[in-house]
Design a protein around this motif. Structure first.
Motif, PDB file in Angstrom:
ATOM      1  N   ARG A 388     -36.873  11.759 -30.214  1.00 63.91           N
ATOM      2  CA  ARG A 388     -35.500  11.708 -29.708  1.00 63.91           C
ATOM      3  C   ARG A 388     -34.515  12.021 -30.839  1.00 63.91           C
ATOM      4  NH1 ARG A 388     -35.524   6.753 -27.857  1.00 63.91           N
ATOM      5  NH2 ARG A 388     -36.171   7.407 -25.780  1.00 63.91           N
ATOM      6  N   CYS A 390     -30.389  11.925 -31.587  1.00 67.28           N
ATOM      7  CA  CYS A 390     -29.099  11.438 -31.093  1.00 67.28           C
ATOM      8  C   CYS A 390     -28.006  11.760 -32.115  1.00 67.28           C
ATOM      9  CB  CYS A 390     -29.137   9.922 -30.852  1.00 67.28           C
ATOM     10  SG  CYS A 390     -30.416   9.396 -29.664  1.00 67.28           S
ATOM     11  N   ASP A 391     -26.799  12.029 -31.610  1.00 66.89           N
ATOM     12  CA  ASP A 391     -25.693  12.317 -32.513  1.00 66.89           C
ATOM     13  C   ASP A 391     -24.470  11.495 -32.135  1.00 66.89           C
ATOM     14  OD1 ASP A 391     -23.702  13.895 -30.790  1.00 66.89           O
ATOM     15  OD2 ASP A 391     -25.486  15.117 -30.524  1.00 66.89           O
ATOM     16  N   SER A 392     -23.526  11.398 -33.058  1.00 69.60           N
ATOM     17  CA  SER A 392     -22.319  10.597 -32.879  1.00 69.60           C
ATOM     18  C   SER A 392     -21.138  11.447 -32.423  1.00 69.60           C
ATOM     19  CB  SER A 392     -21.964   9.903 -34.199  1.00 69.60           C
ATOM     20  OG  SER A 392     -21.682  10.875 -35.199  1.00 69.60           O
ATOM     21  N   GLU A 437     -30.732  12.237 -22.265  1.00 70.62           N
ATOM     22  CA  GLU A 437     -30.688  10.808 -21.979  1.00 70.62           C
ATOM     23  C   GLU A 437     -29.288  10.279 -22.305  1.00 70.62           C
ATOM     24  OE1 GLU A 437     -35.325   9.515 -22.683  1.00 70.62           O
ATOM     25  OE2 GLU A 437     -33.896   9.132 -24.287  1.00 70.62           O
ATOM     26  N   HIS A 439     -26.217   7.951 -23.158  1.00 76.65           N
ATOM     27  CA  HIS A 439     -25.952   6.661 -23.792  1.00 76.65           C
ATOM     28  C   HIS A 439     -24.441   6.510 -23.915  1.00 76.65           C
ATOM     29  CE1 HIS A 439     -30.087   5.506 -25.091  1.00 76.65           C
ATOM     30  NE2 HIS A 439     -30.274   6.813 -25.031  1.00 76.65           N
ATOM     31  N   ARG A 442     -23.491   7.511 -27.887  1.00 75.06           N
ATOM     32  CA  ARG A 442     -24.056   8.674 -28.559  1.00 75.06           C
ATOM     33  C   ARG A 442     -24.693   9.612 -27.539  1.00 75.06           C
ATOM     34  NH1 ARG A 442     -29.460   6.294 -31.592  1.00 75.06           N
ATOM     35  NH2 ARG A 442     -30.462   5.368 -29.763  1.00 75.06           N
ATOM     36  N   THR A 443     -24.976  10.846 -27.989  1.00 74.97           N
ATOM     37  CA  THR A 443     -25.600  11.872 -27.151  1.00 74.97           C
ATOM     38  C   THR A 443     -27.037  12.055 -27.606  1.00 74.97           C
ATOM     39  OG1 THR A 443     -23.493  13.007 -26.875  1.00 74.97           O
ATOM     40  CG2 THR A 443     -25.486  14.266 -26.405  1.00 74.97           C
ATOM     41  N   CYS A 444     -27.985  11.977 -26.674  1.00 78.89           N
ATOM     42  CA  CYS A 444     -29.402  12.018 -27.031  1.00 78.89           C
ATOM     43  C   CYS A 444     -30.158  13.043 -26.192  1.00 78.89           C
ATOM     44  CB  CYS A 444     -30.060  10.647 -26.848  1.00 78.89           C
ATOM     45  SG  CYS A 444     -29.372   9.349 -27.896  1.00 78.89           S
ATOM     46  N   THR A 446     -34.313  14.253 -25.736  1.00 78.53           N
ATOM     47  CA  THR A 446     -35.658  13.766 -26.051  1.00 78.53           C
ATOM     48  C   THR A 446     -36.697  14.826 -25.750  1.00 78.53           C
ATOM     49  OG1 THR A 446     -35.045  11.473 -25.557  1.00 78.53           O
ATOM     50  CG2 THR A 446     -37.379  12.014 -25.533  1.00 78.53           C
TER      51      THR A 446
END
Length: 453
Positions: A388, A390-392, A437, A439, A442-444, A446
């Motif tokens: 996975r 994820c970014d901010s 996915e 959140h 944050r953006t994820c 996978t």
């Protein structure tokens, strides 16, 4: 359109330029699709006056046709992207007519191979809006205004492309910059055109042609085009990160020179032990250069290779090696998985997994900007590994989520909208998947990688 060519429904039905009510029975693509089932034709729009590729398919059976459904693909954005890379590109059809070009004045002129051929003036008037097609004359100008000097014609590099009979012409400067022009021009032009047209044909025809023999033919074409798109995506990615990779190579080379010069001086002064330390540093830097260039060769290879047992850490390290300079220059905080998680091994194609992760990292870097944060996580389930990222960044809106994996859907001004499509296709071909996915903070995305039992 009904079987007589009258337009019954159109995507622009509620606009002043609506096609509804227009009759297109005179179009070649309409007649051929009605008779043969499918057809394609590049022509000038009678209403929009914009050129484009028409892809048509018959509705109903051959004995009882109901009409024809047509889709038009325009290439304005593609031609604009060519102009950013070079000013000497055009595409001709099998009869030598220029269809696409960096210079709009070249369109619908006859290239060298088309001059002298007998043409139907009525058909040309209907298709191109011109009863007489003039020859294409291209000269290279140096200087501006009255001081301009016309030089010899440029070299014409030819590349056959899909659909059948089309040829890409790349005008190459024969001067000292020819090698760089060929590399950048072919990357920015040939691959972009192949990606756009190939995916459009695959998506349209695979869904329409259902007969058993035709399905097998389309399946084979789809596999070929998918490989071409995947290769185009890898080369385009290398083009985007070439500056950073060049910096990664330039630093060790500069350091090696300094260590070598100092080592030579130390030997002259009899300080052999200190010189040996310098030479050990040079060996280490040479190993690093070999690691970087080896990763570039492997990533750009047309055939990714057979599946093998590969550690998750190898995939992550390879992707970070290609993007390290951009991550450092943007001051992005990168949180890595644990050593145990990186040591998990899966059976897969190394380069294709790395290609997907590079695409996701590129998107994440675009989203977070300067001083952002990116997290790479590994989750092991009973029969799969979830890698996975994820970014901010600012996140993805509901409307954009619905189009994430749709071809040509992009929020980037210079993007083609194919990165996520190709990445998910690669993961599914490997028996896994690529999913978004959501959140809150944050953006994820996978990567689902199956475990071999």
């Amino acid at each position: 359109m009904d079987k007589d060519g009258l337009t019954l429904a159109a995507s622009n039905w509620n606009q002043p330029t609506s096609f509804v009510g227009s009759n297109y029975a005179f179009r070649f693509y309409f007649r051929q699709a009605l008779n043969a089932g499918t057809s394609t034709e590049f022509a000038l729009g009678t209403v929009s006056r914009k050129p484009g590729m028409y892809i048509a398919n018959r509705a109903g059976s051959a004995t009882n046709p109901l009409g024809v459904v047509a889709v038009k693909i325009e290439f304005d954005a593609l031609e604009a992207s060519w102009r950013k890379a070079t000013d000497g590109v055009y595409v001709t059809d099998a009869s030598g007519v220029v269809l696409l070009a960096t210079d709009a004045g070249w369109r619908f002129r006859l290239a060298r191979e088309g001059v002298g051929r007998k043409r139907d003036a009525v058909q040309d008037e209907q298709r191109f809006g011109l009863a007489r097609l003039e020859p294409l004359a291209i000269m290279r100008a140096r200087g501006e205004g009255e001081r301009a000097i016309i030089e010899a014609p440029l070299f014409d590099t030819l590349q056959p492309i899909s659909p059948g009979g089309w040829t890409l012409h790349l005008l190459v400067d024969p001067g000292p910059r020819a090698a760089a022009a060929i590399a950048s021009g072919r990357l920015a032009v040939a691959l972009a055109l192949a990606s756009t047209i190939a995916l459009a044909f695959a998506l349209f025809f695979v869904r329409r042609r259902r007969q058993a023999l035709q399905e097998e033919m389309i399946a084979q074409r789809t596999r070929t085009l998918r490989d071409q798109l995947s290769q185009a995506n890898r080369l385009a990615t290398l083009g985007q990160i070439s500056a950073g990779v060049g910096h990664e190579i330039g630093q060790p080379v500069a350091a090696m020179r300094v260590f070598a010069e100092n080592g030579e001086k130390l030997i002259e002064r009899g300080r052999a032990e200190e010189a040996s330390a310098n030479f050990r540093e040079i060996i280490g830097l040479a190993d690093r250069l070999g690691l970087i260039t080896g990763e570039l060769r492997r990533f750009s290879r047309r055939q990714p290779g057979a599946r093998r047992l590969v550690r998750i850490g190898e995939i992550v390290d390879g992707a970070l090696l290609l993007l390290r300079d951009r991550i450092v220059s943007m001051d992005v905080a990168l949180q890595m998985p644990s050593v145990d998680d990186l040591d998990i091994a899966v059976t897969a194609e190394h380069v294709r997994l790395e290609q997907v992760l590079v695409n996701l990292l590129q998107n994440a870097l675009d989203a977070v900007g300067e001083a952002g944060a990116i997290t790479i996580e590994v989750v092991r389930n009973e029969d799969e590994i979830r890698l996975r990222l994820c970014d901010s960044g600012p996140g993805i809106g509901p409307d954009e989520v619905a189009q994430l994996f749709q071809p040509f859907a992009t929020t980037k001004p210079d993007g083609l909208g194919l990165g996520l499509v190709i990445s998910r296709d690669i993961m599914r071909d490997l028996g896994g998947d690529l999913v978004f996915e959501p959140h809150e903070m944050r953006t994820c995305f996978t990567m689902i990688i199956p475990l071999t039992k």
